[in-house]
Design a protein around this motif. Structure first.
Motif, PDB file in Angstrom:
ATOM      1  N   TYR A  87       0.853  -1.189   0.000  1.00 49.21           N
ATOM      2  CA  TYR A  87       0.000   0.000   0.000  1.00 49.21           C
ATOM      3  C   TYR A  87       0.890   1.242   0.000  1.00 49.21           C
ATOM      4  N   GLU A  88       0.704   2.121  -0.973  1.00 46.99           N
ATOM      5  CA  GLU A  88       1.649   3.229  -1.174  1.00 46.99           C
ATOM      6  C   GLU A  88       1.130   4.593  -0.723  1.00 46.99           C
ATOM      7  N   ASN A  89      -0.183   4.747  -0.577  1.00 49.58           N
ATOM      8  CA  ASN A  89      -0.758   6.069  -0.314  1.00 49.58           C
ATOM      9  C   ASN A  89      -0.810   6.346   1.187  1.00 49.58           C
ATOM     10  N   TRP A  90       0.331   6.695   1.768  1.00 50.40           N
ATOM     11  CA  TRP A  90       0.389   6.935   3.197  1.00 50.40           C
ATOM     12  C   TRP A  90       1.343   8.088   3.520  1.00 50.40           C
ATOM     13  N   ARG A  91       1.143   8.664   4.694  1.00 48.45           N
ATOM     14  CA  ARG A  91       2.077   9.628   5.282  1.00 48.45           C
ATOM     15  C   ARG A  91       2.439   9.117   6.666  1.00 48.45           C
ATOM     16  N   TYR A  92       3.687   9.184   7.016  1.00 45.77           N
ATOM     17  CA  TYR A  92       4.158   8.681   8.312  1.00 45.77           C
ATOM     18  C   TYR A  92       4.722   9.853   9.108  1.00 45.77           C
ATOM     19  N   LEU A  93       4.015  10.238  10.182  1.00 42.64           N
ATOM     20  CA  LEU A  93       4.464  11.339  11.027  1.00 42.64           C
ATOM     21  C   LEU A  93       4.974  10.774  12.350  1.00 42.64           C
ATOM     22  N   VAL A  94       6.229  11.011  12.637  1.00 46.31           N
ATOM     23  CA  VAL A  94       6.831  10.564  13.891  1.00 46.31           C
ATOM     24  C   VAL A  94       6.807  11.735  14.875  1.00 46.31           C
ATOM     25  N   VAL A  95       6.215  11.516  16.039  1.00 39.70           N
ATOM     26  CA  VAL A  95       6.169  12.541  17.081  1.00 39.70           C
ATOM     27  C   VAL A  95       7.241  12.224  18.117  1.00 39.70           C
ATOM     28  N   ASP A  96       8.195  13.121  18.246  1.00 40.15           N
ATOM     29  CA  ASP A  96       9.287  12.951  19.197  1.00 40.15           C
ATOM     30  C   ASP A  96       8.948  13.712  20.475  1.00 40.15           C
ATOM     31  N   ASN A  97       8.708  12.960  21.546  1.00 40.08           N
ATOM     32  CA  ASN A  97       8.307  13.555  22.826  1.00 40.08           C
ATOM     33  C   ASN A  97       9.544  13.837  23.690  1.00 40.08           C
ATOM     34  N   ARG A  98      10.365  14.745  23.190  1.00 40.96           N
ATOM     35  CA  ARG A  98      11.571  15.187  23.889  1.00 40.96           C
ATOM     36  C   ARG A  98      12.510  14.031  24.235  1.00 40.96           C
ATOM     37  N   SER A  99      12.802  13.195  23.256  1.00 38.59           N
ATOM     38  CA  SER A  99      13.699  12.065  23.471  1.00 38.59           C
ATOM     39  C   SER A  99      15.092  12.559  23.870  1.00 38.59           C
ATOM     40  N   THR A 100      15.747  11.801  24.735  1.00 39.50           N
ATOM     41  CA  THR A 100      17.098  12.160  25.176  1.00 39.50           C
ATOM     42  C   THR A 100      18.160  11.244  24.581  1.00 39.50           C
ATOM     43  N   ASP A 101      17.725  10.329  23.707  1.00 40.68           N
ATOM     44  CA  ASP A 101      18.678   9.442  23.043  1.00 40.68           C
ATOM     45  C   ASP A 101      18.876   9.920  21.598  1.00 40.68           C
ATOM     46  N   ARG A 102      19.202   9.040  20.691  1.00 42.23           N
ATOM     47  CA  ARG A 102      19.479   9.427  19.307  1.00 42.23           C
ATOM     48  C   ARG A 102      18.228   9.379  18.424  1.00 42.23           C
ATOM     49  N   THR A 103      17.045   9.306  19.039  1.00 41.07           N
ATOM     50  CA  THR A 103      15.808   9.218  18.253  1.00 41.07           C
ATOM     51  C   THR A 103      15.687  10.323  17.205  1.00 41.07           C
ATOM     52  N   PRO A 104      15.834  11.606  17.556  1.00 39.33           N
ATOM     53  CA  PRO A 104      15.687  12.657  16.534  1.00 39.33           C
ATOM     54  C   PRO A 104      16.644  12.475  15.359  1.00 39.33           C
ATOM     55  N   GLU A 105      17.885  12.140  15.660  1.00 43.19           N
ATOM     56  CA  GLU A 105      18.888  11.956  14.601  1.00 43.19           C
ATOM     57  C   GLU A 105      18.514  10.791  13.684  1.00 43.19           C
ATOM     58  N   ILE A 106      18.091   9.684  14.277  1.00 46.70           N
ATOM     59  CA  ILE A 106      17.741   8.496  13.490  1.00 46.70           C
ATOM     60  C   ILE A 106      16.519   8.777  12.618  1.00 46.70           C
ATOM     61  N   VAL A 107      15.495   9.396  13.200  1.00 49.08           N
ATOM     62  CA  VAL A 107      14.262   9.671  12.451  1.00 49.08           C
ATOM     63  C   VAL A 107      14.534  10.646  11.313  1.00 49.08           C
ATOM     64  N   GLN A 108      15.320  11.690  11.586  1.00 43.42           N
ATOM     65  CA  GLN A 108      15.630  12.673  10.544  1.00 43.42           C
ATOM     66  C   GLN A 108      16.385  12.034   9.392  1.00 43.42           C
ATOM     67  N   SER A 109      17.224  11.042   9.679  1.00 43.89           N
ATOM     68  CA  SER A 109      17.972  10.394   8.605  1.00 43.89           C
ATOM     69  C   SER A 109      17.042   9.629   7.675  1.00 43.89           C
TER      70      SER A 109
END
Length: 301
Positions: A1-23
């Motif tokens: 299924y191709e018609n999707w949008r994936y929004l990741v909500v970062d709740n002030r993570s203190t690990d590498r979550t923002p960096e990994i998601v942005q990549s």
């Protein structure tokens, strides 16, 4: 299924979550990232995430960070919803760790009456709601509620299913489409340790039991749930579990909410029949259960 949008909500993570998601977002145009300005409690964070659903979205699929969707999940769930406009929630079998769950909808039934599913769930005959990662929702139903989840109720993901199925059906895919990862840091592990299930199901019974159950079913199940919770609290007192601050805090607050809920139901019933406060007509569901007459239950941990 191709018609999707994936929004990741970062709740002030203190690990590498923002960096990994942005990549990943840099390589996938359908993926976006929202970073909360402040750290939010779990259900407040969920509500915040749901307010970010794109205006053009027709469906909403929550995916908790611990959980997994199998490759055909979106395709199969959206297909059921598209072919059945009466369906408000689509779910399927899921893996809970390595255990298959969500039995209750007979094969090959694809659309089940929402009220019957809610009745069977309140009576303990089946459970097919799972966790938010297990279900597909219509985006308009999400947008219609300012706060989709009741933020004071840990199990409000189940509560909202009872509410959505008042006048709608449940769609079911007879295939394992999601997996819930089991580990000690998940919210369900806390709920199990403190045992938040007794008071949560009692509250949902009080909110929705009269809507989905017959009079005799309602009061018989209510008496059973009250008895189970009272026995649980009595055993917890003997075992000194109330010395645990988190256990004590939860169940004292839960008892307060339950008493408030019972009082509001009695007051509403009295207004319907023009009765004074604390009086019952004896002719409808606002009357006392025969199973509880003449008994007093004191719950003071």
């Amino acid at each position: 299924y191709e018609n999707w949008r994936y929004l990741v909500v970062d709740n002030r993570s203190t690990d590498r979550t923002p960096e990994i998601v942005q990549s990943y977002a840099a390589r996938e145009p359908r993926m976006g990232v929202h970073q909360n300005r402040d750290f939010l409690p779990m259900l407040t964070n969920f509500n915040q995430a749901l307010r970010l659903i794109p205006a053009e979205a027709k469906y909403c699929k929550i995916v908790h960070a611990d959980d997994t969707l199998f490759p055909e999940c979106l395709e199969r769930m959206v297909d059921v919803a598209e072919r059945n406009p009466s369906v408000a929630i689509v779910t399927s079998y899921r893996l809970f760790g390595d255990e298959v769950r969500h039995e209750g909808v007979p094969y090959p039934v694809e659309v089940a009456d929402g009220r019957e599913i809610c009745r069977a769930t309140l009576l303990g005959h089946c459970y097919v709601f799972g966790s938010p990662s297990s279900t597909l929702l219509r985006a308009d139903d999400v947008r219609a509620r300012p706060d989709f989840y009741i933020e004071q109720e840990l199990h409000s993901d189940v509560d909202v299913c009872f509410d959505l199925l008042r006048d709608a059906d449940l769609g079911f895919v007879h295939q394992i489409l999601t997996r819930t990862r089991v580990h000690e840091d998940r919210a369900t592990s806390f709920a199990t340790r403190i045992n938040t299930f007794h008071d949560a199901w009692l509250a949902m019974h009080l909110r929705y039991g009269r809507l989905y159950l017959g009079r005799r079913e309602y009061y018989k199940r209510l008496a059973w749930r009250l008895w189970r919770y009272a026995v649980f609290l009595a055993k917890a007192t003997v075992k000194a579990r109330f010395r645990d601050p988190s256990f004590r805090k939860h169940h004292r607050a839960a008892l307060g909410r339950l008493l408030q809920l019972i009082s509001s139901r009695r007051a509403a019933a009295g207004r319907r029949h023009g009765l004074g406060r604390g009086k019952h007509c004896g002719l409808c569901r606002c009357g006392a259960s025969p199973a509880l007459r003449g008994r007093a239950m004191v719950l003071e941990p």
